[in-house]
Design a protein around this motif. Structure first.
Motif, mmCIF file in Angstrom:
data_model
loop_
_atom_site.group_PDB
_atom_site.id
_atom_site.type_symbol
_atom_site.label_atom_id
_atom_site.label_comp_id
_atom_site.label_asym_id
_atom_site.label_seq_id
_atom_site.Cartn_x
_atom_site.Cartn_y
_atom_site.Cartn_z
ATOM 1 N N UNK A 360 0.608 -1.227 -0.109
ATOM 2 C CA UNK A 360 0.012 -0.045 -0.021
ATOM 3 C C UNK A 360 0.940 1.305 0.011
ATOM 4 N N UNK A 363 1.927 1.972 -3.407
ATOM 5 C CA UNK A 363 1.030 2.639 -4.111
ATOM 6 C C UNK A 363 0.544 4.105 -3.816
ATOM 7 N N UNK A 364 1.113 4.537 -2.546
ATOM 8 C CA UNK A 364 0.772 5.860 -2.039
ATOM 9 C C UNK A 364 -0.380 5.821 -1.198
ATOM 10 N N UNK A 365 -1.136 4.535 -0.723
ATOM 11 C CA UNK A 365 -2.000 4.487 -0.081
ATOM 12 C C UNK A 365 -1.899 4.620 1.441
ATOM 13 N N UNK A 392 0.953 7.530 -10.143
ATOM 14 C CA UNK A 392 -0.170 6.584 -10.044
ATOM 15 C C UNK A 392 -0.410 5.910 -11.481
#
Lengths: 582, 548, 367, 359
Positions: A360, A363-365, A392
């Motif tokens: 995560x 993915x930059x979450x 992204x």
């Protein structure tokens, strides 16, 4: 169909000889149907099964095969909307009494439950009442079947807890379920089943919710249940490794019918039914893909190892903030990782090891709280949303839970087109449709599926669509977070196959996250083993799984049951050796 | 009463299903009864009075409302008071009271007066009472009634001299009997702040016919006769009186009907009173009431008013006259109030000295009935084209629960003739009070309850140039006449003047009065004396009551 | 982002199986910390309500016009308003009021000249007494019937009880009160029409030193059995009217939550050990269901107070809610604000206490 | 293996009509639950029909006092001219009861529409973004939520009405007073849903591909968070009737010449009841009870059907049905796992439960 009622093979264990004629339970022509919104559906259709005293019968099948329903029938625990036909003849442990469970009155049924047959469930946290002590709950069963004084009940509870391997049982008997770990809870559930000394225990997926190392311990315990208590076990499972580890005989169920029943060794060695063969063929095995990995490594262009990595983590730390000024929870503690272009990195670990958190974060979450994480050239630690945004479009993500990866209100085509529209590659769905169709075909889904809603697809199909969405923007990096863990083995096999094909074809780099060593081994160029937020071992599959150096990796590997009774017996010995080292 | 019980049963049967569970739940307690404990007194037959009045404060300086004044009338002495059966004042605890000069009003107290707590009641207490009233000038208090008082002087223990601002004020004696008039104990009351009720009760600062022995504000008051009272009204007929304060009139009615309350006074609903009239366990006693209801016209904003586009005083008057012609007072009194209010044809209510009925003859059919034809010709003669659109406002929460019905009926009466198109509107009281004086309402409902029982109290506040109505009514002649009557010493001449003022205002119709509230008490069969105190003084004195 | 603790219990969408949602993750000191945080949250709650009420009350008129608008000329009114300071900027008045409040000074009511603290104690105890009676009725009716409905689910008793519960809820308190009064007081004459006690008893109670305000307690103190009986008889109808309203909610609450826990794994597991159905219901299903039930019951205090306004009006029960309606009409903002502060404190404290109790029942929080 | 060549035929998708909230629920229900739902729907239907057709059904106007020839008279017992008698104010009871349905319906509609809009808006923003705005809003809404709703509505009524008495003025004032009470409820429900949905994989999926916040909120969060609304709306509708009646009863409601209102009529009828005049109180009271009963029955049934734990299913008489449809075939058909009745569904009603039954 022809092989529905294979005659049970001869007694697999010599010790069971004298009781060979007796059955603890005999299921004859059982059929069960349920009333649902969509009308009546039949879950079990003409099943015949027998279990002898002291025998472990494994009932194997994929979801919806009717195995759990069959097991519930033995205790008469079906929900109200069920209708049953046929007979389930249950004997007590001594063999002096017999009842047809299907025909029993509720009162008679109550008398049989616990004494003649007990049950162990899949989710130990859910079956322990959170507001009563475990001792109370164990004694409850005793009290339900006769007068037992509080003192005596407590003594017996302590005794049985000790026997299932709960340390300090005399003290812990007064504790509440939440004070025990997952594995201990399952031991307590087993203790509850054993305390009345039933002739038969029905264990419904008893290890599915547990990590693989804990699973091995519970399987050991179940073996002891058979050997020390002389209790027969009906083991419901979808995991062929578990079957190989524990079962004496095996019944394979498919679409509500038993398609094959045989001794464990025979079945694994020489499956008769088509479905059984396919099922066994689908199970991933470690080492299967060594050759493929090697071939891929050989095919790398020169200078590949020096190329700029797609992902580079240095001393990465991720801490979840605590509430009320409580210290945060460090999920990832100083991890170094690199993924080079076109490479598949397998990330393995048990629950809570921090493997999903890393995915995560890439993915930059999830925000990075320490160290450095460079993704496609952008430093994620302290990155502003504006800086992350362009990255992204170059990352794809495939999520674990197929039931919620798509917005239930939008069609599959809508979902797959979403990245195209958001990133400005297409103005609307119509403009994107051609590309969507192309993507669906690439993941081997018919175009027409684009017009369906997510709930109209099976889990495997949804994961394919999810893959299509992940690949829509032709990413340089794909993050796959347990993409197959919720799928049946046969479905999993095909999704993994597809995945490998696409990766070879499109050449994206990939972080493949899984708890299953065999699955990772199948796909990954390199494997990193994560334990409590730290990488304990990293290297090629051959290296990590073939000759593990780290004790944790060794234990992890030894705990993984292999779908072969003979091999698994060896594994067990190895695991016992490793444990004794501790 | 047979019909009540029967229909009650019918209702009970209809609802028995819903109540069945309650029955089961409560059946266990069914046997006992609470009547045994209702008699707490020892001597005589104590009387229980029920009322829906509200007490603001027992301190005269801190309240200006009927509920509080009702208590004060029982427990405080007055210099001047109204004897039973008369609206006119006489000295109460005073021996004499008279103008000793045009601006000096001298009162001589009776000798040897004492408060219930034993303190001597002297002229110093009197001076204290009026001085503090003026000084405190509480926002909720009646100090503004002392508009004409300059200073108070107590030259000796029994003499009080009031120095007045304007000479020969014939109303001043009346004011001494008004809410501003109670005399209080200077040893108990604070000279510069409103005194809390409990302190007053604890200090036993009473010297009226009764003293309070137990006090729970707006809940329960227990009175006991005060033997030290030597005033105009004499000793009470009953020693012990308990007053229960109700919030719901229907509960008061039920308790009256069940015999838990001996006297219900203020305010049962008209339905209740009508129902109780037929009940042979109780008597309904009526007397003249000082409360009036009227429609006020704003002379600026009413149809054809001074500030409207088509301003025309003659047409405006015609509109007011037409309204006066059309209102059917009997129908309102009967249908809405079931006789608890009576038709009112003047600005001064019946029972007061000088009251006449000018509107009865001037408008309608001359007999007090409406006359649509006359209204039609009045409008036509003035050149008004009908229907006239009239915005009529009423307050839904200040003048009792029946205002809505009252005004629905008035609207209906006006529209029935085809001469008016009425837009009926209602506004919550606080806003209403602001709006009405801000010229928002062309025509609106108001009511009045007097401070003292003199015709002046129905004229001065309303028809002077600067008045409480703020409706821009301005008639120089009327203005002068009102000022004149207040200083006319000769009673007959003054009465004549008051009659003239009524005629003059009736011609102008600044307001259209239509109802006068009767005082109604419902008493048990064995209770006597209610009739004696339901007089035009509008003071209900518990002392007159007795239970046989 | 997890929800703030104040919303947690009711806000979590989790079904009852997990309704015993772990309030805290992590172990030691969790409960203590939780209690402190929960307690501190009372303060903003009260502050918000006080501010809202202040603004609302001042924006809608002044008490002087309310009391004397029908008597005084506009100039006189304006003068009095000025003297009382109600024409000053609202912010000044607000700061002044808050200052007084912080010193514990609630002021004196404007419409009937009583210290607000006295109003609060007098009427507050009355409402509290009524609420206690009503809760007793609600518990006695709601819980056993709720359990019965859950155990006879979808059968006749369940159907009857559910309709009964809905009727309890669907019948406005004032209508139910009217019916009860008519049937049991007027027609049958079993119970008194209204009030908290008959006149004689009230006077008797008044003679006590330091009356507690709880009539039942006071009646016991007089030692007069008639007084006790009288007070109890007066309490029956109001308690039933208000109690049934709440009972309907309780019944439904108990039924839903018990059905929820009856379908959980641990009940199935207990059943698989041969535990009797009755015991499953009373022990295994009831105890865990109790935790969400108790949490929700805390919120019923607000409902109870709403209902109390109407019940008190119907039965002449001189309590807080009823008094509040009067003060509202009189624009007596000092009194209204005082009462609102009290209600806010009571509601917040009740929820706090209930949360703590629920936390104590739940061993996962306790340890 | 063989699943890629052909798309297996799906069972026909249900029509739009049968997917509508209440209709689909009706189709799901069996036995007692169906009976309750149907009974509720019938009562609610009658209520709505009466509300819409009030001008046609009512024999007289709501503020009509006389016919061409004569006044009705006050407190007349039921008769041929006035089936349910007349009130203390001389109105026809039957007409007032019928027109009252219209008033109640209008108030419900306005109150619910207003509170849905505002509640959804702030609930969505608060739940989605979190942070200090969320915390403040939660504390504020909790404070309002915890306060006795009727008292809150009275406060609101005083502010909002300012004394307007026209039909719409009165209805708007009453409706908005109720709205103030409801907003925190919608806020809580929507916020809880949003917080739940935020953790769903498809939201992460949308974030991963870089969807802007507004797109995620509208396209993914909003649409999925409203599924519980029909249920809350029904339960709130019944609460709205009770609150309106409570306001009317305490004298903060709508005036009789502006509209007919049951609570007001009941208030006026209190004195009648103790005087043996039963018809003025009974019928408005019954109207309230029936309207609330009907709507609550619908709401509770919806709740039961939405919650798999509470939903009852009928067992078939015989073992029957098609096996293939239940099993995950190799071809990968739709999964219907019959032993686990549905994925865990949130209990949106609990939020409403806590508040229900006021007045």
């Amino acid at each position: 169909m022809s092989s529905t009622t294979t005659t049970p093979a001869g007694a697999p264990r010599p010790g069971a000889g004298p009781g060979a004629e007796r059955h603890v339970v005999e299921i004859r022509d059982l059929a069960v149907s349920f009333a649902t919104d969509a009308g009546s559906v039949r879950a079990v259709d003409g099943v015949d099964l027998t279990v002898r005293p002291g025998e472990v019968l494994a009932v194997v099948g994929e979801s919806g095969s009717g195995k759990t329903v069959t097991a519930s029938t033995i205790l008469g625990l079906l929900p109200e909307n069920a209708t049953t036909r046929g007979a389930v003849v249950l004997a007590n442990k001594a063999g002096t009494d017999e009842h047809d469970v299907v025909a029993l009155s509720p009162k008679q049924l109550r008398a049989v439950r616990g004494t003649d047959v007990a049950m162990v469930f899949q989710e130990p946290s859910a079956v322990l009442n959170p507001v009563f002590t475990v001792g109370w709950q164990i004694t409850e069963g005793l009290r339900a079947h006769g007068k037992v004084s509080a003192k005596e009940g407590r003594a017996r509870a302590i005794e049985i807890l000790e026997r299932v391997g709960i340390p300090d049982a005399a003290e812990r008997v007064d504790q509440y379920p939440h004070q025990f770990s997952g594995g201990q809870k399952q031991r307590i559930v087993i203790a509850m089943a054993l305390v009345l000394d039933p002739g038969l225990i029905v264990a419904d997926e008893p290890t599915t919710a547990l990590d693989v190392t804990v699973q091995a311990e519970i399987l050991d315990l179940l073996r002891r249940v058979r050997d020390e208590f002389g209790t027969a076990v009906v083991l419901i499972t979808h995991n062929m490794g578990v079957v190989a580890d524990l079962a004496d005989t095996v019944a394979v169920m498919y679409q509500g019918k038993v398609v094959e029943q045989a001794g464990a060794r025979e079945l694994f060695a020489d499956p008769q039914d088509e479905y059984t063969k396919r099922l066994l063929g689908s199970v991933p095995r470690i080492g299967e893909a060594t050759a493929r990995t090697a071939a891929r490594a050989a095919g790398r262009p020169e200078g590949w190892a020096e190329a700029t990595p797609v992902v580079a983590a240095r001393d990465l730390e991720i801490t979840y903030p605590g509430r009320f000024r409580r210290p945060g929870f460090p999920a990832v503690r100083g991890v170094d990782l690199t993924i080079r272009p076109g490479e598949v990195l397998g990330l393995v670990g048990e629950s809570g090891s921090g493997k999903s958190t890393i995915g995560r974060a890439i993915a930059g979450l999830t925000p990075v709280t320490g160290g450095s994480l460079s993704v496609l050239g952008v430093e994620m630690n302290g990155a502003r949303p504006r800086e992350v945004r362009p990255v992204r479009s170059r990352i794809g993500f495939v999520f674990q839970d197929p039931s919620s990866t798509f917005n239930p209100l939008l069609t599959i085509a809508d979902g797959v087109a979403e990245p195209l529209i958001v990133q400005g590659r297409a103005r609307d769905l119509r403009a994107a449709r051609a590309r969507v169709d192309e993507l669906l075909e690439a993941v081997q889904l018919p175009r027409a599926y684009g017009d369906r809603y997510p709930h109209e697809l099976s889990g495997g199909q949804r994961q394919r669509a999810s893959l299509a969405r992940g690949l829509a923007l032709e990413p340089e990096l794909l993050i796959a977070d347990e993409p197959t863990s919720a799928l049946d083995v046969s479905v999993q096999a095909r999704v993994l196959e597809l995945f490998a094909e696409l990766q070879a074809e499109l050449g994206f780099a990939c972080l493949f996250i899984s708890h299953d060593l065999a699955v990772v081994d199948l796909l990954a160029d390199r494997i990193a083993v994560l334990y409590r937020g730290q990488v304990v071992e990293e290297g090629t599959g051959e290296h990590v799984l073939g000759a593990p150096q780290d004790p944790y990796t060794q234990r992890l590997l030894a705990s993984l049951p292999v779908p072969d009774p003979v091999q698994q017996a060896e594994r067990r010995v190895e695991l016992a050796r490793l444990r004794s080292l501790d | 009463m047979v019909s009540v019980t029967r229909s009650g049963r019918r209702f009970a049967a209809a609802t028995a299903g819903a109540a069945a569970l309650a029955l089961v739940l409560t059946a266990c307690g069914g046997g006992s009864d609470d009547e045994g404990s209702s008699d707490g007194g020892s001597s005589g037959a104590p009387i229980t009075i029920g009322t829906t009045d509200k007490i603001t404060s027992l301190d005269p300086a801190g309240s200006y409302d009927n509920g509080s004044f009702a208590v004060m009338n029982q427990v405080y002495p007055f210099l001047m008071n109204t004897p039973y059966g008369s609206p006119d004042v006489e000295p109460d605890i005073a021996e004499s009271a008279e103008f000793t000069s045009p601006t000096e009003y001298t009162v001589k107290l009776k000798a040897g007066l004492k408060w219930a707590n034993g303190n001597a009641l002297t002229s110093s207490d009197v001076k204290f009472s009026f001085d503090r009233m003026v000084k405190i000038n509480d926002p909720n208090g009646p100090a503004s009634l002392l508009y004409n008082l300059d200073s108070t002087e107590a030259p000796d223990d029994t003499t009080v001299v009031f120095h007045l601002k304007s000479a020969d004020d014939q109303v001043f004696p009346q004011i001494l009997s008004s809410p501003v008039g109670p005399i209080v104990d200077e040893d108990v009351f604070s000279p510069d702040a409103v005194t809390p009720d409990q302190e007053i009760v604890d200090g036993d600062a009473f010297a009226g016919q009764y003293a309070i022995t137990s006090y729970k504000q707006n809940d329960l008051i227990a009175y006991e006769a005060y033997p030290g009272y030597k005033g105009l009204l004499g000793a009470p007929k009953t020693d012990k009186v308990n007053v229960k304060y109700y919030d719901e009139a229907s509960n008061l009615k039920l308790d009256t009907q069940e015999g838990n309350v001996d006297v219900a006074f203020r305010s049962l609903s008209s339905t209740d009173i009508d129902d109780l009239r037929g009940n042979d366990k109780v008597k309904v006693v009526e007397g003249p009431g000082g409360e009036t209801r009227y429609i006020t016209f704003n002379f600026d904003t009413q149809p054809f008013g001074a500030k409207t586009d088509d301003a025309d005083p003659a047409k405006a008057l015609a509109v007011r006259q037409a309204v006066a012609d059309l209102i059917d007072r009997d129908e309102i009194a009967d249908q809405v109030y079931k006789g608890t209010y009576t038709p009112l044809y003047s600005f001064v209510p019946e029972g007061l000295t000088g009251a006449t009925e000018p509107l009865k003859t001037m408008y309608g059919d001359g007999q007090g009935k409406p006359d649509a034809d006359k209204a039609k010709s009045t409008l036509a003669d003035a050149g008004v084209t009908s229907p006239v659109t009239l915005d009529l406002q009423y307050s839904n929460d200040h003048y009792g629960p029946s205002s809505a019905d009252e005004y629905a009926l008035i609207k209906d009466q006006l529209e029935k003739s085809g001469l008016f198109k009425v837009n009926l509107q209602t506004t919550e009281w606080v806003q209403y009070s602001k709006d009405r004086t801000a010229d928002v309402y062309p025509a609106y409902q108001l009511g009045w309850f007097p401070d003292y029982s003199d015709a002046d109290n129905y004229l001065t506040p309303f028809f002077l140039k600067e008045n409480f109505l703020a409706n821009h009514y301005d008639n120089k002649a009327v203005n002068d006449e009102i000022l004149q009557q207040a200083v006319t010493k000769d009673p007959d001449a003054r009465t004549k003047l008051i009659e003239k003022i009524q005629d003059d205002v009736a011609a102008d119709l600044s307001t259209v009065p239509y109802l006068q509230g009767a005082q109604v008490a419902v008493v048990g069969k064995d209770v006597e004396g209610a009739k004696d105190t339901l007089d035009a003084s509008f003071k209900f004195r518990y002392a007159a009551l007795s239970k046989g | 982002m997890s929800t703030a603790p104040s919303t947690e219990a009711p806000g979590t969408p989790a079904p009852t199986a997990t309704a015993v949602a772990p309030r805290r993750s992590g172990g030691g000191g969790g409960l203590g910390r939780y209690i402190v945080v929960r307690f501190l949250l009372i303060i903003p709650t009260i502050f918000i309500l006080v501010t809202t009420v202040f603004v609302v009350m001042r924006a809608t008129g002044d008490p002087i016009t309310a009391a004397l608008g029908g008597r005084l000329t506009p100039d006189q009114l304006q003068q009095r308003i000025h003297e009382a300071g109600y024409d000053r900027p609202i912010l000044v008045q607000y700061v002044e009021y808050l200052g007084d409040l912080l010193h514990g000074d609630f002021g004196t009511t404007l419409s009937d000249n009583r210290p607000v603290t006295e109003v609060l104690t007098t009427f507050g105890t009355a409402t509290l007494e009524l609420a206690v009676y009503a809760l007793i009725v609600a518990f006695l009716v709601g819980i056993p019937f709720g359990l019965l409905a859950a155990s006879r689910r979808d059968r006749l008793p369940d159907a009857v009880l559910r309709v009964f519960a809905i009727l309890c809820y669907a019948t406005p308190v004032f209508f139910a009160g009217l019916l009860l009064k008519l049937v049991f007081s007027v027609s049958l004459g079993w119970f008194p029409v209204a009030g908290r006690a008959s006149t004689g008893t009230e006077i008797e109670l008044q003679t006590l030193d330091n009356p507690s305000g709880f009539y039942l307690i006071d009646a016991f103190r007089t030692g007069d059995p008639d007084a006790v009986g009288d007070v109890l008889m007066h309490a029956v109808l109001p308690a039933v009217a208000l109690g049934l309203l709440t009972a309907g909610v309780f019944l439904r609450l108990v039924r839903t939550n018990v059905i929820g826990t009856l379908s959980t794994g641990y009940v199935t597991a207990a059943r698989s050990r041969g535990v009797r159905e009755g015991r499953l219901l009373r022990k295994h299903a009831w105890r865990p269901a109790l935790i969400p039930i108790i949490t929700v019951i805390g919120l019923q205090v607000a409902l109870l107070l709403s209902g109390a306004v109407l019940t008190e009006t119907t039965f002449e029960w001189k309590g807080l809610g009823f008094q509040l309606a009067h003060y509202l009409q009189a624009r007596d903002f000092v009194a209204v604000q005082g009462i609102v502060v009290l209600i806010a404190v009571v509601v917040a404290l009740t929820n706090f206490v209930v949360d703590v109790i629920a936390a104590l029942i739940d061993p996962r929080v306790r340890y | 293996m063989s699943d890629t060549t052909l798309a297996p035929a799906l069972p026909p998708r249900p029509s739009l009509w049968s997917r509508l909230p209440v209709v689909s629920h009706l189709r799901q229900s069996v036995g007692l639950q169906r009976f309750m739902l149907v009974a509720g729907l019938v009562i609610t239907g009658i209520f709505l029909v009466v509300a819409v057709l009030a001008p046609v059904l009512a024999p007289y106007g709501y503020s009509q006092l006389r016919t061409e020839t004569a006044a009705f008279g006050a407190q007349q017992a039921p008769s041929g001219d006035h089936w349910l008698g007349t009130t203390v104010g001389g109105y026809d009871v039957l007409s007032r009861v019928i027109w009252g349905a219209q008033t109640a319906a209008l108030v419900i509609v306005v109150a619910i529409v207003a509170s849905i809009f505002l509640g959804i808006l702030i609930g969505l923003v608060s739940g989605y973004f979190g942070g200090w705005i969320d915390r403040v809003l939660v504390v504020v809404c909790d404070a309002i939520y915890a306060f006795p709703s009727l008292l809150l509505a009275i406060l609101a009524a005083i502010v909002i009405s300012g004394g307007k008495s026209s039909l719409w003025g009165g209805i708007l004032a009453a409706a908005l007073s109720i709205t103030v009470v409801f907003i925190p409820q919608y806020f809580r429900v929507i916020r809880a849903e949003v917080v739940r949905i935020k953790t769903e994989a498809y939201i992460d999926a949308a974030r991963v591909i870089g969807s802007p916040h507004r797109r995620i909120m509208v396209r993914h969060v909003l649409r999925n968070s409203t599924r519980t609304l029909p249920l809350i709306v029904t339960l709130n509708a019944s609460e709205a009737i009770l609150t309106l009646a409570g306001l009317g009863f305490l004298g903060f409601g709508i005036e009789p010449t502006a509209a007919a209102e049951w609570g007001y009529d009941l208030n006026k009828a209190i004195a009648d009841v103790s005087s043996g005049i039963w018809w003025t109180a009974l019928f408005p009271g019954l109207a309230i009870v029936l309207a609330v009963l009907g709507i609550t029955l619908v709401g509770e049934s919806l709740n039961d059907l939405a919650d798999p734990r509470l939903r009852s299913r009928r067992a078939s008489k015989q073992v029957a049905g098609d096996v293939a449809s239940t099993s995950v075939a190799v071809q990968g058909n739709v999964v219907v796992d019959v032993t686990d009745p549905g994925a865990p569904v949130a209990d949106p009603v609990r939020d409403v439960d806590e508040r229900e039954g006021r007045a």
